[in-house]
Design a protein around this motif. Structure first.
Motif, PDB file in Angstrom:
ATOM      1  N   ALA A 175     -22.302 -45.910  16.716  1.00 55.48           N
ATOM      2  CA  ALA A 175     -22.756 -45.645  15.737  1.00 55.48           C
ATOM      3  C   ALA A 175     -23.130 -44.454  15.522  1.00 55.48           C
ATOM      4  N   ALA A 176     -22.787 -44.138  13.958  1.00 56.60           N
ATOM      5  CA  ALA A 176     -22.888 -42.502  13.920  1.00 56.60           C
ATOM      6  C   ALA A 176     -23.903 -42.341  12.413  1.00 56.60           C
ATOM      7  N   ARG A 177     -24.933 -41.421  12.957  1.00 57.78           N
ATOM      8  CA  ARG A 177     -25.644 -41.521  11.383  1.00 57.78           C
ATOM      9  C   ARG A 177     -26.202 -40.059  10.851  1.00 57.78           C
ATOM     10  N   TRP A 178     -25.904 -39.174   9.932  1.00 53.79           N
ATOM     11  CA  TRP A 178     -25.965 -38.513   9.821  1.00 53.79           C
ATOM     12  C   TRP A 178     -27.657 -38.354   8.560  1.00 53.79           C
ATOM     13  N   ASP A 179     -28.124 -37.221   8.927  1.00 58.62           N
ATOM     14  CA  ASP A 179     -29.819 -37.601   7.852  1.00 58.62           C
ATOM     15  C   ASP A 179     -30.192 -35.787   8.199  1.00 58.62           C
ATOM     16  N   VAL A 180     -30.565 -35.142   7.415  1.00 62.03           N
ATOM     17  CA  VAL A 180     -30.874 -34.013   6.922  1.00 62.03           C
ATOM     18  C   VAL A 180     -32.319 -33.428   8.168  1.00 62.03           C
ATOM     19  N   GLY A 220     -32.577 -37.319  12.488  1.00 63.03           N
ATOM     20  CA  GLY A 220     -32.823 -38.323  13.549  1.00 63.03           C
ATOM     21  C   GLY A 220     -32.290 -39.353  13.334  1.00 63.03           C
ATOM     22  N   TYR A 221     -32.921 -40.667  14.473  1.00 69.41           N
ATOM     23  CA  TYR A 221     -31.873 -41.341  14.400  1.00 69.41           C
ATOM     24  C   TYR A 221     -32.457 -42.806  13.624  1.00 69.41           C
ATOM     25  N   SER A 222     -32.336 -43.773  13.239  1.00 68.99           N
ATOM     26  CA  SER A 222     -32.688 -45.343  12.982  1.00 68.99           C
ATOM     27  C   SER A 222     -32.528 -46.127  13.988  1.00 68.99           C
ATOM     28  N   GLU A 223     -33.719 -47.389  14.353  1.00 67.78           N
ATOM     29  CA  GLU A 223     -32.948 -48.479  14.945  1.00 67.78           C
ATOM     30  C   GLU A 223     -32.064 -48.839  14.459  1.00 67.78           C
ATOM     31  N   GLN A 265     -28.296 -47.826   8.873  1.00 66.60           N
ATOM     32  CA  GLN A 265     -28.422 -46.560   8.488  1.00 66.60           C
ATOM     33  C   GLN A 265     -27.946 -45.773   9.171  1.00 66.60           C
ATOM     34  N   TYR A 266     -26.669 -46.228   9.775  1.00 70.45           N
ATOM     35  CA  TYR A 266     -25.704 -45.304  10.429  1.00 70.45           C
ATOM     36  C   TYR A 266     -23.657 -45.449   9.418  1.00 70.45           C
TER      37      TYR A 266
END
Length: 127
Positions: free
Chosen positions: A98-103, A106-109, A113-114
């Protein structure tokens, strides 16, 4: 925009597999990436995550896989890899990238959030 996860298979306990997560339609290096897994009857859990930083890269590994799994990026290939060594029967699950964009980069568990998900690849470890 697509993520493709592949590389799963059936191995015996102690064996190895390398999962690949390949992005198309966007630059995976701009996204934090995580591998999640879901075993039958269990909730999906984060296995390993990586942030977007080129320097001082931050990683997360679940306690159950520390020392056995290694996450890496290849931005030239627009890919992330999960090397899984010393596999155990309890690693049996469907694995998702999974991929997540955040300013912050950072990643999330947390799986909610993905933004983009691969289709899942089955990993089966027999004793």
């Amino acid at each position: 925009v697509q993520l493709q996860a592949y590389g799963g298979g059936s191995v015996q306990s102690g064996g190895c597999l390398r999962l690949s997560c390949v992005a198309s339609g966007f630059t995976l290096g701009d996204y934090a990436v995580a591998w999640f897994r879901q075993a039958p009857g269990k909730e999906r859990e984060a296995v390993s995550c990586i942030d977007t930083s080129d320097e001082n890269t931050y990683y997360y590994y679940a306690d159950s896989v520390k020392g056995r799994f290694t996450l890496s990026r290849d931005n030239a290939e627009n890919s992330v890899y999960l090397q899984m060594n010393s596999l155990k029967p309890e690693d049996t699950a469907v694995y998702y990238c999974a991929a997540r964009w955040d300013v912050s980069g950072g990643y999330s568990e947390r799986d909610d959030q993905y933004h983009y998900w691969g289709q899942g690849t089955q990993v089966t470890v027999s004793s």
